[in-house]
Design a protein around this motif. Structure first.
Motif, PDB file in Angstrom:
ATOM      1  N   UNK B  22       0.850  -1.202   0.000  1.00 34.30           N
ATOM      2  CA  UNK B  22       0.000   0.000   0.000  1.00 34.30           C
ATOM      3  C   UNK B  22       0.885   1.251   0.000  1.00 34.30           C
ATOM      4  N   UNK B  23       1.937   1.250   0.837  1.00 33.99           N
ATOM      5  CA  UNK B  23       2.819   2.423   0.900  1.00 33.99           C
ATOM      6  C   UNK B  23       3.597   2.595  -0.404  1.00 33.99           C
ATOM      7  N   UNK B  24       4.026   1.461  -0.994  1.00 25.27           N
ATOM      8  CA  UNK B  24       4.715   1.544  -2.286  1.00 25.27           C
ATOM      9  C   UNK B  24       3.772   2.090  -3.352  1.00 25.27           C
ATOM     10  N   UNK B  25       2.476   1.691  -3.257  1.00 27.65           N
ATOM     11  CA  UNK B  25       1.477   2.208  -4.205  1.00 27.65           C
ATOM     12  C   UNK B  25       1.430   3.733  -4.134  1.00 27.65           C
ATOM     13  N   UNK B  48       8.257   1.804 -12.816  1.00 28.05           N
ATOM     14  CA  UNK B  48       7.014   1.106 -12.463  1.00 28.05           C
ATOM     15  C   UNK B  48       6.878  -0.187 -13.266  1.00 28.05           C
ATOM     16  N   UNK B  49       7.283  -0.116 -14.546  1.00 27.56           N
ATOM     17  CA  UNK B  49       7.193  -1.317 -15.380  1.00 27.56           C
ATOM     18  C   UNK B  49       8.131  -2.413 -14.873  1.00 27.56           C
ATOM     19  N   UNK B 111       0.321   5.847 -13.644  1.00 28.93           N
ATOM     20  CA  UNK B 111      -0.434   5.695 -12.400  1.00 28.93           C
ATOM     21  C   UNK B 111      -1.448   4.566 -12.500  1.00 28.93           C
ATOM     22  N   UNK B 112      -2.081   4.447 -13.668  1.00 32.82           N
ATOM     23  CA  UNK B 112      -3.020   3.326 -13.840  1.00 32.82           C
ATOM     24  C   UNK B 112      -2.269   2.003 -13.710  1.00 32.82           C
ATOM     25  N   UNK B 113      -1.083   1.951 -14.345  1.00 34.65           N
ATOM     26  CA  UNK B 113      -0.296   0.717 -14.294  1.00 34.65           C
ATOM     27  C   UNK B 113       0.094   0.406 -12.853  1.00 34.65           C
ATOM     28  N   UNK B 114       0.473   1.434 -12.100  1.00 30.88           N
ATOM     29  CA  UNK B 114       0.858   1.219 -10.706  1.00 30.88           C
ATOM     30  C   UNK B 114      -0.315   0.630  -9.909  1.00 30.88           C
ATOM     31  N   UNK B 115      -1.517   1.182 -10.134  1.00 33.56           N
ATOM     32  CA  UNK B 115      -2.704   0.671  -9.450  1.00 33.56           C
ATOM     33  C   UNK B 115      -2.988  -0.769  -9.832  1.00 33.56           C
ATOM     34  N   UNK B 116      -2.816  -1.041 -11.116  1.00 41.13           N
ATOM     35  CA  UNK B 116      -3.079  -2.381 -11.635  1.00 41.13           C
ATOM     36  C   UNK B 116      -2.115  -3.410 -11.049  1.00 41.13           C
TER      37      UNK B 116
END
Lengths: 568, 259
Positions: B22-25, B48-49, B111-116
């Motif tokens: 969660x913190x990394x997110x 992120x990738x 950001x979408x990728x990070x959430x995913x």
């Protein structure tokens, strides 16, 4: 002392005009196995909801009388307070599972009761073993089969270690194997732990093992007694829209006093009474029926060649299907959940396209044309009418299809009238579809398909969730549509519906057609059916043992050697 | 059809403590936001990738690649026109606005990728647990994770309803924008009603299993913070701080962009 005590219970849902339950007095004793039966809207589910206090604590309404669980009245206490005594399993297994793994699903109940994690682990192991899901701990519930999901739902309440487990139509949405799995677990639980069990069920054959059957009608308990007392009264069952046992029905009509309930008992009674089956009459009946049907069939309307279909996750649902359906046929497609039967029929109106092979519908290749071309030729009635009903009135709902196809208003009017007449809903044009019963909504869905005047009608599980009377009504309607010239293709789990109505049966297993032929011929091959996890109805099994395949009680009656002496 | 995002795999990211994830997110949301220059944003996206590669979750990202490409194109094009710069290229488009547009498109995708990646590697129950351990009350954490859990249910209902309507001749894919919106009305009613019915049965199932019986409850999932959790978290936090320092000193901005 009884575990649950119900006295003079009356309940009316908030906003309801009629009481859902009235004058209910009931005692549930430890270790009892009770089956509740009755027509749609008889109050079976509501009764279940009162057993753990969901009525009146979560589902509000006017509640009179008293329900006591081990001496504590339910009204005014939290539902969760009773969960250690009574647990409920619901029909819809999709919505009662909410965890992301099997193990966590089962752990959820004990977590709420503050059970230490080490003990939860033990309970999870034990519950999964009981429902035979050991080894599935880390699987996602979403990826299980229907039968496995319902077993998981049972495990998820077993881990609370309740004294009473109440299941509201746990097998309605399941295929025959799934049904069998659930019932064999239920009887194992009873034998092992003397657990008290209450099951709402439509199928009479499964009720034979109960200690007590409760028959409900219009919110009241009409009769209760042992299976033998209740199930031998065919009239009483019919009065509650429950399908009578074939054996009881047949021998009742033959004037027997002592009614057999199982096939074995039936054969025994048949032999003792010295009844004989007239093979000649049987052969001429079959031949007459066959030639009448053959004469009606027209040109092929759906031709499937070498059809394969893979979903995006590379799962191959269909593995090479060849099938020709002629105009005017009445075909039932049978098979387990996940066998590929729904995937197959979704190719018939272009909802799905072949990965390989071809599907030609009324001369059009489904790969070449867009889906709205097929809507006029092929109507598709989905299993759940609530997935398609949206309009404010019945009339508007039925007119929707023709309007989309650009039919002129005057003609739409006429088509709506005809369609509603065909489904016997004339006069309800201005009603709100959502105020109708499930059986009526199912009919609205059929009417809305009929109004587009398709030549082929596909029905996905047309009788699921309906009581016997509604099922009969629905199937008589389908039969009339077939007589009017519509080709009927029906996906179903119901074996008696198939036996009495379908002309032809196609059995799909693991993405392949394993049996295909006239219903009578397919139902004669009981061993092969069993290999596809299908079991024909009692009357078919009975007549097979007599050396002929009769599809209904009427057919057996018609082939009976006329007797001199009358009944015993 | 599997509508869940969670991928049942055994990777180092899957094994991270949910609190760490969660913190990394939060860090992986912040890092793209701290950069304006497309090269810096590209660096953040790459980071992120790589994280996603470690989590073996790139397959889920591939599933929504069309959406990602569309978002990138639209937000880029929009800012090409609306952002203002000092080096004109043609019409209202400047060298700086192009850079800003590309950066913004990439930022949103990152950001979408990070959430995913987070949803692909963290079970719902772990999210609940993590949120509770981070100080949220159980009820709030449970509502949050149940909402996430219901999304695939709604998508599934939507797919069935749209098939039922298309079988009746509804052609969703043609017509003008307004016409198409109107066509969605028959879809929304059944989806909405079946969702209400679903949540109703969910509530009954929860109560029947003793939900809310006592204020105290145990958790079957036991979280264990391990050294590599600290390692991962420290890495991302330090990167975020360094990045923030770089932003404050203006290293990550586009020179010549008029704000």
């Amino acid at each position: 002392m009884s575990l649950i005590e119900i006295r003079n219970l009356e309940f009316t849902y908030k906003g309801g005009t009629q009481p859902a339950l009235k004058g209910i007095d009931l005692d549930i004793n430890p270790g009892e196995f009770i089956v509740i039966m009755g027509h749609s809207g008889a109050g079976k589910s509501t009764l279940c909801l009162t057993l753990n206090g969901l009525v009146p604590n979560l589902k509000k309404g006017a509640f009179k009388g008293e329900v006591k669980i081990k001496g504590t009245p339910t009204a005014g206490h939290k539902v969760s307070h009773f969960a250690r005594t009574v647990v409920l399993v619901f029909q819809d297994f999709e919505t009662q599972l909410f965890s992301t793994s099997v193990e966590l699903e089962v752990a959820f109940g004990p977590e709420n009761f503050n059970v230490p994690p080490e003990e939860i682990k033990e309970r999870v192991r034990e519950a999964l073993q009981k429902v035979r899901l050991t080894g599935f701990e880390n699987r996602q519930p979403a990826n299980l089969s229907g039968g496995q999901k319902q077993r998981l739902a049972i495990a998820s309440v077993l881990s609370i270690q309740p004294e009473i487990i109440c299941m509201d139509e746990p097998t309605t949405d399941l295929d025959p194997v799934g049904k069998y799995e659930v019932f064999s677990i239920a009887s194992a639980l009873r034998q092992e732990k003397r657990m008290t069990m209450i099951i709402v069920e439509h199928e009479v054959e499964e009720a034979l093992e109960a200690d007590r059957i409760i028959l409900m009608k219009e919110g009241t308990i009409l009769a209760q007694g042992t299976p033998r007392e209740i199930l031998s009264q065919s009239d009483l069952l019919a009065n509650c829209a429950v399908k009578p046992l074939d054996m009881a029905e047949l021998f009742g009509r033959l004037g027997f006093k002592e009614l057999p309930l199982t096939v074995e008992e039936g054969l025994e009674a048949w032999r003792r009474a010295g009844l004989t089956f007239n093979q000649e009459r049987y052969r001429s009946m079959v031949a007459a029926q066959q030639s009448a049907r053959e004469g009606k069939y027209g040109q092929p309307i759906i031709e499937v060649k070498g059809l394969r279909h893979s979903y995006e996750n590379n799962f191959e649902a269909l593995k090479g299907i060849d099938l020709t359906i002629r105009e005017g046929e009445f075909v039932a497609i049978l098979g387990q959940n996940g066998s590929g039967k729904t995937t197959l029929v979704k190719h018939f109106n272009g909802l799905l396209r072949p990965t390989a092979g071809e599907v030609v519908v009324a001369g059009m290749d489904t790969r070449a044309e867009s889906i709205d071309k097929f809507g006029r030729v092929v109507g598709y009635v989905f299993q759940n009418p609530d997935h398609q009903i949206f309009a404010g009135t019945v009339k508007e709902e039925v007119a929707y299809g023709p309007k989309l196809y650009g039919v002129p208003p005057a003609e739409i009017e006429e088509r709506v009238r005809d369609a509603l007449q065909a489904v016997e809903l004339a006069g309800l044009e201005e009603e709100d579809p959502f105020s109708l019963t499930k059986g009526q909504r199912q009919r609205v869905a059929v009417a809305s398909i009929l109004a587009a005047k398709p030549r082929v009608i596909i029905l996905d599980e047309p009788t699921t969730g309906l009581d016997y009377k509604e099922q009969r009504g629905m199937m008589e309607l389908v039969r009339r549509l077939n007589d009017m010239g519509h080709t009927i293709i029906m996906v179903t789990h119901s074996m008696w519906v198939t036996a009495e109505y379908a002309h032809r049966v196609v059995v799909v297993k693991d993405g392949r057609v394993v049996m295909d032929g006239p219903t009578r011929e397919v139902f004669a091959r009981e061993d092969e059916l069993e290999a596809a996890f299908l079991k024909p109805p009692q009357i078919v099994r009975f007549s097979n043992r007599l050396g002929a395949t009769c599809l209904s009680v009427e057919e057996v009656m018609a082939c009976l050697e006329s007797r001199e002496g009358g009944a015993e | 059809m599997n509508l869940y995002l969670y991928l049942d795999k055994d990777t180092i990211v899957h094994r991270l403590d949910p609190r760490a994830k969660i913190l990394i997110l939060i860090c992986t949301f912040a890092i793209p936001l701290l950069n304006d220059h497309p090269l810096w944003v590209a660096g953040a996206t790459l980071l992120i990738l790589i994280y996603g590669m470690l989590a073996r979750s790139l397959g889920n990202i591939a599933r929504i690649k069309t959406i990602l490409v569309l978002i990138f194109i639209f937000s880029s094009l929009m800012w090409f026109v609306f952002a203002k710069g000092t080096t004109p290229l043609f019409w209202r488009v400047t060298r700086e606005s192009v850079m800003y547009g590309l950066a913004t498109g990439l930022k949103i995708d990152a950001m979408i990728i990070a959430g995913l990646i987070f949803l692909s590697t963290t079970k719902n129950e772990e999210i609940t647990q993590g949120l509770i351990k981070l100080g949220l009350p159980f009820a709030v954490a449970f509502v949050f994770s149940t909402a996430l859990r219901l999304v695939p249910t709604f998508v599934g209902a939507g797919a069935t309803v749209s098939q039922a309507m298309r079988s009746r001749g509804l052609d969703i894919d043609s017509g003008s924008f307004l016409e198409r919106i109107k066509k969605y009305v028959p879809l929304l009613v059944p989806i909405f009603l079946s969702s209400i019915r679903n949540t109703d049965s969910l509530a009954m199932a929860l109560e029947s299993k003793g939900f809310g019986n006592s204020p105290r409850r145990t958790f079957y999932l036991q979280l264990k913070w391990q050294p590599f959790d600290t390692l991962f978290l420290v890495f991302f936090v330090v990167l975020t701080i360094l990045n923030a320092w770089a932003k404050i000193n203006g290293f990550t901005s586009i020179s010549g962009l008029i704000k």
